[in-house]
Design a protein around this motif. Structure first.
Motif, PDB file in Angstrom:
ATOM      1  N   PRO A   5      19.905   5.519  13.500  1.00  0.00           N
ATOM      2  CA  PRO A   5      19.345   6.421  14.512  1.00  0.00           C
ATOM      3  C   PRO A   5      18.330   7.405  13.949  1.00  0.00           C
ATOM      4  CG  PRO A   5      21.569   7.104  13.926  1.00  0.00           C
ATOM      5  CD  PRO A   5      21.339   5.774  13.262  1.00  0.00           C
ATOM      6  N   ASN A   6      18.343   7.603  12.619  1.00  0.00           N
ATOM      7  CA  ASN A   6      17.401   8.563  12.032  1.00  0.00           C
ATOM      8  C   ASN A   6      16.409   7.891  11.083  1.00  0.00           C
ATOM      9  OD1 ASN A   6      19.087   7.967   9.929  1.00  0.00           O
ATOM     10  ND2 ASN A   6      20.014   9.996   9.777  1.00  0.00           N
ATOM     11  N   LEU A   7      16.122   6.630  11.305  1.00  0.00           N
ATOM     12  CA  LEU A   7      15.133   5.899  10.519  1.00  0.00           C
ATOM     13  C   LEU A   7      13.776   6.581  10.637  1.00  0.00           C
ATOM     14  CD1 LEU A   7      14.197   3.427   8.869  1.00  0.00           C
ATOM     15  CD2 LEU A   7      13.937   2.203  11.044  1.00  0.00           C
ATOM     16  N   LYS A   8      13.116   6.832   9.495  1.00  0.00           N
ATOM     17  CA  LYS A   8      11.826   7.512   9.551  1.00  0.00           C
ATOM     18  C   LYS A   8      10.928   7.109   8.388  1.00  0.00           C
ATOM     19  CE  LYS A   8      13.551  11.669   7.175  1.00  0.00           C
ATOM     20  NZ  LYS A   8      13.738  13.139   7.300  1.00  0.00           N
ATOM     21  N   HIS A   9       9.638   7.407   8.546  1.00  0.00           N
ATOM     22  CA  HIS A   9       8.631   7.171   7.527  1.00  0.00           C
ATOM     23  C   HIS A   9       8.635   8.351   6.563  1.00  0.00           C
ATOM     24  CE1 HIS A   9       4.123   7.153   6.364  1.00  0.00           C
ATOM     25  NE2 HIS A   9       4.718   6.196   5.672  1.00  0.00           N
ATOM     26  N   ALA A  10       8.673   8.062   5.249  1.00  0.00           N
ATOM     27  CA  ALA A  10       8.739   9.133   4.252  1.00  0.00           C
ATOM     28  C   ALA A  10       7.455   9.250   3.441  1.00  0.00           C
ATOM     29  CB  ALA A  10       9.930   8.898   3.321  1.00  0.00           C
ATOM     30  N   GLY A  11       6.411   8.545   3.876  1.00  0.00           N
ATOM     31  CA  GLY A  11       5.124   8.689   3.210  1.00  0.00           C
ATOM     32  C   GLY A  11       4.780   7.542   2.280  1.00  0.00           C
ATOM     33  N   PRO A  12       3.544   7.561   1.729  1.00  0.00           N
ATOM     34  CA  PRO A  12       3.112   6.505   0.807  1.00  0.00           C
ATOM     35  C   PRO A  12       3.755   6.686  -0.557  1.00  0.00           C
ATOM     36  CG  PRO A  12       1.416   8.176   1.000  1.00  0.00           C
ATOM     37  CD  PRO A  12       2.484   8.549   1.997  1.00  0.00           C
ATOM     38  N   ALA A  13       3.877   5.594  -1.291  1.00  0.00           N
ATOM     39  CA  ALA A  13       4.467   5.644  -2.632  1.00  0.00           C
ATOM     40  C   ALA A  13       4.035   4.416  -3.413  1.00  0.00           C
ATOM     41  CB  ALA A  13       5.986   5.702  -2.544  1.00  0.00           C
ATOM     42  N   LYS A  14       4.038   4.519  -4.727  1.00  0.00           N
ATOM     43  CA  LYS A  14       3.724   3.380  -5.580  1.00  0.00           C
ATOM     44  C   LYS A  14       4.986   2.893  -6.278  1.00  0.00           C
ATOM     45  CE  LYS A  14      -1.222   3.794  -6.563  1.00  0.00           C
ATOM     46  NZ  LYS A  14      -2.251   3.858  -7.632  1.00  0.00           N
ATOM     47  N   VAL A  15       5.167   1.576  -6.292  1.00  0.00           N
ATOM     48  CA  VAL A  15       6.284   0.946  -6.984  1.00  0.00           C
ATOM     49  C   VAL A  15       5.710  -0.042  -7.984  1.00  0.00           C
ATOM     50  CG1 VAL A  15       8.350  -0.486  -6.766  1.00  0.00           C
ATOM     51  CG2 VAL A  15       7.807   1.191  -4.993  1.00  0.00           C
ATOM     52  N   ASP A  16       5.869   0.255  -9.282  1.00  0.00           N
ATOM     53  CA  ASP A  16       5.313  -0.598 -10.339  1.00  0.00           C
ATOM     54  C   ASP A  16       3.826  -0.865 -10.109  1.00  0.00           C
ATOM     55  OD1 ASP A  16       7.813  -0.695 -11.516  1.00  0.00           O
ATOM     56  OD2 ASP A  16       8.386  -2.543 -10.485  1.00  0.00           O
ATOM     57  N   GLY A  17       3.107   0.165  -9.689  1.00  0.00           N
ATOM     58  CA  GLY A  17       1.675   0.044  -9.495  1.00  0.00           C
ATOM     59  C   GLY A  17       1.243  -0.514  -8.162  1.00  0.00           C
ATOM     60  N   VAL A  18       2.201  -0.918  -7.326  1.00  0.00           N
ATOM     61  CA  VAL A  18       1.897  -1.488  -6.013  1.00  0.00           C
ATOM     62  C   VAL A  18       1.975  -0.394  -4.948  1.00  0.00           C
ATOM     63  CG1 VAL A  18       2.629  -3.153  -4.256  1.00  0.00           C
ATOM     64  CG2 VAL A  18       2.781  -3.741  -6.690  1.00  0.00           C
ATOM     65  N   GLN A  19       0.931  -0.284  -4.130  1.00  0.00           N
ATOM     66  CA  GLN A  19       0.922   0.709  -3.064  1.00  0.00           C
ATOM     67  C   GLN A  19       1.856   0.278  -1.934  1.00  0.00           C
ATOM     68  OE1 GLN A  19      -0.747   3.760  -3.162  1.00  0.00           O
ATOM     69  NE2 GLN A  19       0.640   4.118  -1.445  1.00  0.00           N
ATOM     70  N   THR A  20       2.730   1.189  -1.518  1.00  0.00           N
ATOM     71  CA  THR A  20       3.696   0.879  -0.463  1.00  0.00           C
ATOM     72  C   THR A  20       3.817   2.061   0.492  1.00  0.00           C
ATOM     73  OG1 THR A  20       5.645   1.825  -1.559  1.00  0.00           O
ATOM     74  CG2 THR A  20       5.051  -0.444  -2.147  1.00  0.00           C
ATOM     75  N   GLN A  21       4.538   1.813   1.572  1.00  0.00           N
ATOM     76  CA  GLN A  21       4.977   2.878   2.472  1.00  0.00           C
ATOM     77  C   GLN A  21       6.499   2.936   2.377  1.00  0.00           C
ATOM     78  OE1 GLN A  21       3.023   5.024   4.111  1.00  0.00           O
ATOM     79  NE2 GLN A  21       1.184   4.005   3.312  1.00  0.00           N
ATOM     80  N   ARG A  22       7.021   4.137   2.302  1.00  0.00           N
ATOM     81  CA  ARG A  22       8.457   4.329   2.075  1.00  0.00           C
ATOM     82  C   ARG A  22       9.143   4.757   3.367  1.00  0.00           C
ATOM     83  NH1 ARG A  22      10.255   9.391   0.229  1.00  0.00           N
ATOM     84  NH2 ARG A  22      12.483   9.429  -0.259  1.00  0.00           N
ATOM     85  N   TYR A  23      10.307   4.143   3.628  1.00  0.00           N
ATOM     86  CA  TYR A  23      11.080   4.433   4.835  1.00  0.00           C
ATOM     87  C   TYR A  23      12.526   4.684   4.440  1.00  0.00           C
ATOM     88  CZ  TYR A  23       6.950   2.318   6.901  1.00  0.00           C
ATOM     89  OH  TYR A  23       5.641   2.043   7.234  1.00  0.00           O
ATOM     90  N   LYS A  24      13.188   5.545   5.196  1.00  0.00           N
ATOM     91  CA  LYS A  24      14.588   5.801   4.886  1.00  0.00           C
ATOM     92  C   LYS A  24      15.381   6.076   6.156  1.00  0.00           C
ATOM     93  CE  LYS A  24      13.908  10.747   3.825  1.00  0.00           C
ATOM     94  NZ  LYS A  24      14.117  11.788   2.782  1.00  0.00           N
ATOM     95  N   GLY A  25      16.664   5.806   6.073  1.00  0.00           N
ATOM     96  CA  GLY A  25      17.559   6.039   7.201  1.00  0.00           C
ATOM     97  C   GLY A  25      18.987   6.117   6.710  1.00  0.00           C
TER      98      GLY A  25
END
Length: 313
Positions: A184-204
Motif C-alpha cells: 500500500p505504500n509502494l513509492k519511487h525513491a529516486g534515481p540510483a546507480k547499481v554497479d555503474g548502471v543507471q536505475t530508478q529505485r522503488y521501495k515498499g
C-alpha cells in the motif's frame, strides 16, 4: 557430523531459495547511489513501471544471480553470512549455484567452505565435498527429492503441503515484483546507480498479513484455519513485516532486489543482483554413481532403530 553438515546446508539453501521478499539498503548505500535526487513519480507511474518490470522478468524466465544473506548471530542455527552465485531459472525452477560463507562453516571445522547446489525437476543436488564423501561410500553429491519424501509420508494432505512448499520455494524476481505491487505504500525513491548502471529505485513495505495474502502459492498449501495459525505464529515471533526495495534499469529489468526482515533477534538482510536475463539455465544432474540419496540415509537410520530379530534386542 556429516548428517549435521548436510542438514544445515539443506536448510540454509532452502532459506536462500525462498528469497522471501526484498528490503532497503543502508543509509550509506542510499547516499552513495544518489537516492533522493530527481523527480518523484506518481503512484500510477510507479505501478506502471513495476508492472512492466514484472512482465519482462516473467517472460525472461532466467538470469545470472549474485545473492548475499546476513542473519544475526542471535538467531542461532543458520546465522551468519551466506553468498550464492550462478544461474537461476523460474517457471520451471532450475538452479546451478555455488554457496559460501560463515553460515556454512561456523561451528563445524570440517564443513566445506563452498557447496555447489543444482536444482532440476524438483530435486536438489548438493556437492558436499571430498571430506563428506568418505562417510558416503565415496559419493560427494547428496540428492534430496521432496516429491519422493512426500510420497513416503503417506499422508495426502501433508504431501500436498510439502510439494506445495517446494513449488513456492522458487520466489523468482517476477513473483517478488508481483507481491511488491500489493504494497500500500509502494513509492519511487529516486534515481540510483547499481554497479555503474543507471536505475530508478522503488521501495515498499508489506505486513505479514499482506505478504501472506499476496503469496498465492500458500493457497495450494494451507486451508483457512492453517493460514490463520501460521499468521499468528509469525506475528508472535515478533516479525512485523517485510521492507522491499528494487532497482529497475532503463530496459525495465530489476538489476537489484533487497530484503529486510526485522525481528526481536535482529534483522535478516538479503540482497540479490541480476544480470543477463534470459541466460541459458541448463542443469545436468550428477551421475547416479556419485550421488547419495538422502532418503537412503533416512531408511538406514530407521533400520538402526529397529529391534534385531535374531538377538531379541
Amino acid at each position: 557430523m556429516t548428517v549435521k553438515r548436510m542438514a544445515g546446508a539443506v536448510l540454509a539453501t532452502a532459506l536462500l531459495c525462498t528469497g522471501a521478499v526484498a528490503c532497503g539498503g543502508s543509509d550509506d548505500d542510499k547516499k552513495a547511489n544518489g537516492t533522493g535526487s530527481g523527480e518523484t513519480q506518481s503512484r500510477s507511474q510507479v505501478t506502471e513501471v513495476i508492472t512492466a518490470a514484472y512482465e519482462k522478468t516473467a517472460k525472461a524466465k532466467s538470469a545470472k544471480v549474485e545473492m548475499t544473506m546476513t542473519a544475526p548471530k542471535s538467531m542461532g542455527g543458520g546465522s551468519g553470512d551466506m553468498k550464492m552465485s550462478g544461474v537461476m531459472g523460474w517457471d520451471p525452477t532450475v538452479m546451478d549455484m555455488t554457496m559460501s560463507g560463515s553460515a556454512l562453516t561456523d561451528g563445524d571445522p570440517e564443513a566445506p567452505e563452498k557447496i555447489r547446489m543444482l536444482w532440476l525437476d524438483n530435486v536438489m543436488y548438493m556437492d558436499m565435498g571430498a571430506v563428506a564423501a568418505k562417510d558416503m561410500d565415496g559419493k560427494q553429491w547428496v540428492k534430496m527429492d521432496l516429491n519422493t519424501i512426500a510420497e513416503q509420508v503417506g499422508d495426502e494432505k501433508a504431501a500436498k503441503q510439502l510439494t506445495g512448499g517446494l513449488d513456492s520455494m522458487n520466489q523468482d524476481p517476477a513473483q517478488q515484483l508481483a507481491m511488491l505491487l500489493d504494497s500500500p505504500n509502494l513509492k519511487h525513491a529516486g534515481p540510483a546507480k547499481v554497479d555503474g548502471v543507471q536505475t530508478q529505485r522503488y521501495k515498499g513495505r508489506l505486513s505479514v498479513k499482506e505478504m501472506m495474502e499476496s503469496n498465492k502459492g500458500l493457497d495450494e498449501m494451507l486451508g483457512k484455519s492453517e493460514r490463520e495459525e501460521l499468521l499468528k505464529s509469525i506475528e508472535k515471533s515478533g516479525i512485523k513485516g517485510y521492507d522491499t526495495e528494487v532497482w529497475v534499469n532503463e530496459d525495465d529489468y530489476p538489476v537489484r532486489m533487497d530484503i529486510d526482515i526485522k525481528s526481536p533477534e535482529g534483522t535478516m538482510k538479503t540482497s540479490q543482483k541480476f544480470t543477463e536475463y534470459g541466460a541459458a539455465a541448463k542443469v545436468t544432474p550428477p551421475p547416479a554413481g556419485k550421488t547419495f540419496d538422502l532418503m537412503d540415509m533416512f531408511k538406514e537410520l530407521e533400520g538402526l532403530g529397529k529391534p534385531d530379530a535374531d538377538s531379541g534386542v
